[in-house]
Design a protein around this motif. Structure first.
Motif, PDB file in Angstrom:
ATOM      1  N   ALA A   1      -4.992  17.795   4.136  1.00 41.13           N
ATOM      2  CA  ALA A   1      -3.537  17.725   4.154  1.00 41.13           C
ATOM      3  C   ALA A   1      -3.017  17.272   5.518  1.00 41.13           C
ATOM      4  CB  ALA A   1      -2.944  19.074   3.780  1.00 41.13           C
ATOM      5  N   THR A   2      -3.683  17.715   6.564  1.00 45.66           N
ATOM      6  CA  THR A   2      -3.271  17.286   7.908  1.00 45.66           C
ATOM      7  C   THR A   2      -3.505  15.803   8.109  1.00 45.66           C
ATOM      8  OG1 THR A   2      -3.788  19.489   8.793  1.00 45.66           O
ATOM      9  CG2 THR A   2      -3.639  17.685  10.373  1.00 45.66           C
ATOM     10  N   VAL A   3      -4.666  15.325   7.696  1.00 44.49           N
ATOM     11  CA  VAL A   3      -4.973  13.892   7.810  1.00 44.49           C
ATOM     12  C   VAL A   3      -3.964  13.079   6.994  1.00 44.49           C
ATOM     13  CG1 VAL A   3      -6.673  12.117   7.221  1.00 44.49           C
ATOM     14  CG2 VAL A   3      -7.389  14.206   8.369  1.00 44.49           C
ATOM     15  N   ALA A   4      -3.689  13.501   5.763  1.00 44.79           N
ATOM     16  CA  ALA A   4      -2.754  12.772   4.917  1.00 44.79           C
ATOM     17  C   ALA A   4      -1.345  12.810   5.507  1.00 44.79           C
ATOM     18  CB  ALA A   4      -2.744  13.359   3.507  1.00 44.79           C
ATOM     19  N   GLY A   5      -0.966  13.932   6.110  1.00 45.07           N
ATOM     20  CA  GLY A   5       0.353  14.043   6.706  1.00 45.07           C
ATOM     21  C   GLY A   5       0.534  13.168   7.936  1.00 45.07           C
TER      22      GLY A   5
ATOM     23  N   ASP B   1      -0.784  11.006  -1.092  1.00 47.06           N
ATOM     24  CA  ASP B   1      -0.192  12.274  -1.524  1.00 47.06           C
ATOM     25  C   ASP B   1      -0.894  13.415  -0.798  1.00 47.06           C
ATOM     26  OD1 ASP B   1      -0.306  14.726  -3.542  1.00 47.06           O
ATOM     27  OD2 ASP B   1       1.536  13.572  -3.902  1.00 47.06           O
ATOM     28  N   ILE B   2      -0.144  14.186  -0.043  1.00 50.07           N
ATOM     29  CA  ILE B   2      -0.711  15.224   0.818  1.00 50.07           C
ATOM     30  C   ILE B   2      -1.457  16.278   0.009  1.00 50.07           C
ATOM     31  CG2 ILE B   2      -0.121  17.099   2.413  1.00 50.07           C
ATOM     32  CD1 ILE B   2       2.106  15.266   3.495  1.00 50.07           C
ATOM     33  N   ARG B   3      -0.857  16.759  -1.082  1.00 51.22           N
ATOM     34  CA  ARG B   3      -1.500  17.813  -1.873  1.00 51.22           C
ATOM     35  C   ARG B   3      -2.780  17.326  -2.541  1.00 51.22           C
ATOM     36  NH1 ARG B   3       3.874  18.379  -3.599  1.00 51.22           N
ATOM     37  NH2 ARG B   3       4.922  20.005  -2.441  1.00 51.22           N
ATOM     38  N   ARG B   4      -2.723  16.123  -3.105  1.00 57.71           N
ATOM     39  CA  ARG B   4      -3.904  15.597  -3.800  1.00 57.71           C
ATOM     40  C   ARG B   4      -5.048  15.319  -2.826  1.00 57.71           C
ATOM     41  NH1 ARG B   4      -2.592  10.892  -7.734  1.00 57.71           N
ATOM     42  NH2 ARG B   4      -4.761  11.279  -8.240  1.00 57.71           N
ATOM     43  N   PHE B   5      -4.732  14.761  -1.669  1.00 57.69           N
ATOM     44  CA  PHE B   5      -5.769  14.490  -0.679  1.00 57.69           C
ATOM     45  C   PHE B   5      -6.354  15.795  -0.145  1.00 57.69           C
ATOM     46  CE2 PHE B   5      -7.518  12.960   3.402  1.00 57.69           C
ATOM     47  CZ  PHE B   5      -8.263  11.895   2.928  1.00 57.69           C
ATOM     48  N   GLY B   6      -5.488  16.795   0.060  1.00 58.76           N
ATOM     49  CA  GLY B   6      -5.965  18.110   0.487  1.00 58.76           C
ATOM     50  C   GLY B   6      -6.892  18.731  -0.543  1.00 58.76           C
ATOM     51  N   MET B   7      -6.520  18.628  -1.830  1.00 60.41           N
ATOM     52  CA  MET B   7      -7.372  19.162  -2.896  1.00 60.41           C
ATOM     53  C   MET B   7      -8.713  18.438  -2.941  1.00 60.41           C
ATOM     54  SD  MET B   7      -5.975  21.692  -4.428  1.00 60.41           S
ATOM     55  CE  MET B   7      -6.479  21.873  -6.110  1.00 60.41           C
ATOM     56  N   ALA B   8      -8.683  17.118  -2.800  1.00 61.81           N
ATOM     57  CA  ALA B   8      -9.926  16.344  -2.822  1.00 61.81           C
ATOM     58  C   ALA B   8     -10.845  16.761  -1.679  1.00 61.81           C
ATOM     59  CB  ALA B   8      -9.618  14.849  -2.749  1.00 61.81           C
ATOM     60  N   CYS B   9     -10.294  16.933  -0.504  1.00 63.18           N
ATOM     61  CA  CYS B   9     -11.110  17.358   0.641  1.00 63.18           C
ATOM     62  C   CYS B   9     -11.599  18.796   0.466  1.00 63.18           C
ATOM     63  CB  CYS B   9     -10.314  17.222   1.933  1.00 63.18           C
ATOM     64  SG  CYS B   9     -10.051  15.515   2.430  1.00 63.18           S
ATOM     65  N   GLY B  10     -10.747  19.666  -0.052  1.00 66.55           N
ATOM     66  CA  GLY B  10     -11.132  21.050  -0.284  1.00 66.55           C
ATOM     67  C   GLY B  10     -12.259  21.165  -1.297  1.00 66.55           C
ATOM     68  N   PHE B  11     -12.139  20.435  -2.426  1.00 64.01           N
ATOM     69  CA  PHE B  11     -13.193  20.474  -3.434  1.00 64.01           C
ATOM     70  C   PHE B  11     -14.489  19.850  -2.919  1.00 64.01           C
ATOM     71  CE2 PHE B  11      -9.774  20.960  -6.736  1.00 64.01           C
ATOM     72  CZ  PHE B  11     -10.191  22.214  -7.153  1.00 64.01           C
ATOM     73  N   THR B  12     -14.381  18.803  -2.113  1.00 61.86           N
ATOM     74  CA  THR B  12     -15.576  18.192  -1.538  1.00 61.86           C
ATOM     75  C   THR B  12     -16.284  19.171  -0.606  1.00 61.86           C
ATOM     76  OG1 THR B  12     -14.592  15.991  -1.697  1.00 61.86           O
ATOM     77  CG2 THR B  12     -16.425  16.258  -0.160  1.00 61.86           C
TER      78      THR B  12
ATOM     79  N   MET C   1       0.839  -1.176   0.000  1.00 63.62           N
ATOM     80  CA  MET C   1       0.000   0.000   0.000  1.00 63.62           C
ATOM     81  C   MET C   1       0.887   1.242   0.000  1.00 63.62           C
ATOM     82  SD  MET C   1      -3.136   0.681   2.504  1.00 63.62           S
ATOM     83  CE  MET C   1      -3.808   2.271   2.749  1.00 63.62           C
ATOM     84  N   GLY C   2       0.584   2.174  -0.867  1.00 66.01           N
ATOM     85  CA  GLY C   2       1.393   3.380  -0.992  1.00 66.01           C
ATOM     86  C   GLY C   2       0.974   4.458  -0.004  1.00 66.01           C
ATOM     87  N   ALA C   3       1.758   5.524   0.011  1.00 65.80           N
ATOM     88  CA  ALA C   3       1.464   6.656   0.882  1.00 65.80           C
ATOM     89  C   ALA C   3       0.434   7.566   0.210  1.00 65.80           C
ATOM     90  CB  ALA C   3       2.742   7.436   1.166  1.00 65.80           C
TER      91      ALA C   3
END
Length: 83
Positions: free
Chosen positions: A78-82, A5-16, A1-3
């Motif tokens: 981003a915090t959750v992903a980090g 991506d902080i920026r992509r997860f942050g963008m997904a949460c922001g757009f949601t 399982m990979g890590a």
């Protein structure tokens, strides 16, 4: 399982979060004040939102709300992903 991506997860949460905000705007625009009160009272488990519902809102305040909720969503994601 990979890590995650902080920026992509942050963008997904922001757009949601911004999409949910726009959903609230649409509900308030389409059903009016009384319908909005009924909808949000039932959504929030009976908390009375009558005193805080404001239908007349300038467009620039709505735009600022979308930007602000996007930033809060991005930071949360981003915090959750980090972590």
């Amino acid at each position: 399982m990979g890590a995650i991506d902080i920026r992509r997860f942050g963008m997904a949460c922001g757009f949601t979060a911004a999409l949910l905000y726009l959903g609230c705007v649409f509900v308030m625009w389409s059903v009016g004040k009384e319908g909005s009160i009924l909808f949000f009272n039932s959504l929030l488990h009976g908390i009375d939102v009558t005193s805080i519902i404001r239908i007349q809102m300038p467009w620039w305040e709505m735009a600022m709300g979308i930007v602000e909720i996007f930033i809060v969503g991005w930071l949360t994601g981003a915090t959750v992903a980090g972590i």
